[in-house]
Write an enzyme that holds these catalytic residues in place. Structure first.
Site, short mmCIF file in Angstrom:
data_model
loop_
_atom_site.label_atom_id
_atom_site.label_comp_id
_atom_site.label_asym_id
_atom_site.label_seq_id
_atom_site.Cartn_x
_atom_site.Cartn_y
_atom_site.Cartn_z
CB VAL A 128 41.94 36.10 35.04
CG1 VAL A 128 42.10 35.37 33.73
CG2 VAL A 128 42.33 35.19 36.20
CB CYS A 186 50.43 38.04 39.08
SG CYS A 186 49.81 38.34 37.40
#
Length: 213
Positions: free
Chosen positions: A136, A166
């Site tokens: 996200v 990430c």
């Protein structure tokens, strides 16, 4: 005001990113919120906190520096990307509420298939054991959100080995197909949208195909 659910199918990343920015910049207090469902051509996107050392071997996959939060991730065929253009000021939503809604929608989707998943406070996204199934990342501008979530459904995960996903070296990615969940975007999308609308307390929606001309 009903939220517009826009089904964009497969699209190049830049076109959709630019359209998100345009909608956010042009909207006003009377503009309907929109949620976009899309599958991207292969691309690495590097968020505002992204560091070059996390891009290991991009090879023939383009790298695009973008205006969302977070580090580097991969988008490609077989991944369901959901973008949220929400007026959070009008809806009295906090950023954390929006992130929690996305994570909870995915967790609840996986629960339908008896897959136990969880979010992590220090590393946004959804995980099954220590493997990441959903990333996200958001941007808030003029009181409105854009960007959103990327859920691995049934895809080639090897491009993730070309980066530190990430920003975490060695982070292993997984998809729903491997977890014995749904294996197609057409099967996954309506369930995820239903869960997401529930988390956001949205009761009215309108479905549209593609961009308005």
């Amino acid at each position: 005001m009903p939220v517009v659910i826009r089904h964009l199918h497969r699209q190049p990343y830049l076109k959709v990113w630019q359209a998100m920015q345009a909608l956010t910049d042009q909207r006003d207090a009377n503009t309907a919120d929109e949620i976009w469902l899309v599958e991207h051509e292969p691309v690495f996107t590097q968020g505002q906190a992204g560091k070059e050392e996390h891009i290991l071997m991009p090879g023939d996959i383009p790298v695009v520096k973008v205006d969302r939060g977070g580090q580097v991730t991969y988008h490609g065929p077989g991944q369901l990307v959901v973008y949220l253009m929400i007026d959070i000021k009008r809806g009295r939503l906090g950023v954390r509420h929006l992130v929690n809604a996305m994570e909870n929608a995915v967790i609840n989707l996986l629960a339908e298939y008896h897959i136990q998943a969880q979010a992590k406070k220090d590393a946004p996204g959804v995980y099954v054991e220590d493997k990441k199934v959903c990333s996200v990342g958001l941007r808030i501008r003029r009181g409105c959100s854009f960007h959103g979530l990327a859920l691995n459904v049934h895809m080639d995960l090897s491009p993730f080995t070309r980066i530190n996903p990430c920003g975490y070296a060695g982070l292993e990615m997984v998809d729903l197909h491997t977890l014995n969940g749904p294996s197609s975007l057409t099967q996954t999308a309506p369930i995820l949208i239903n869960k997401l609308l529930g988390e956001l307390n949205i009761t009215e929606s309108i479905d549209k195909e593609g961009f308005d001309e």
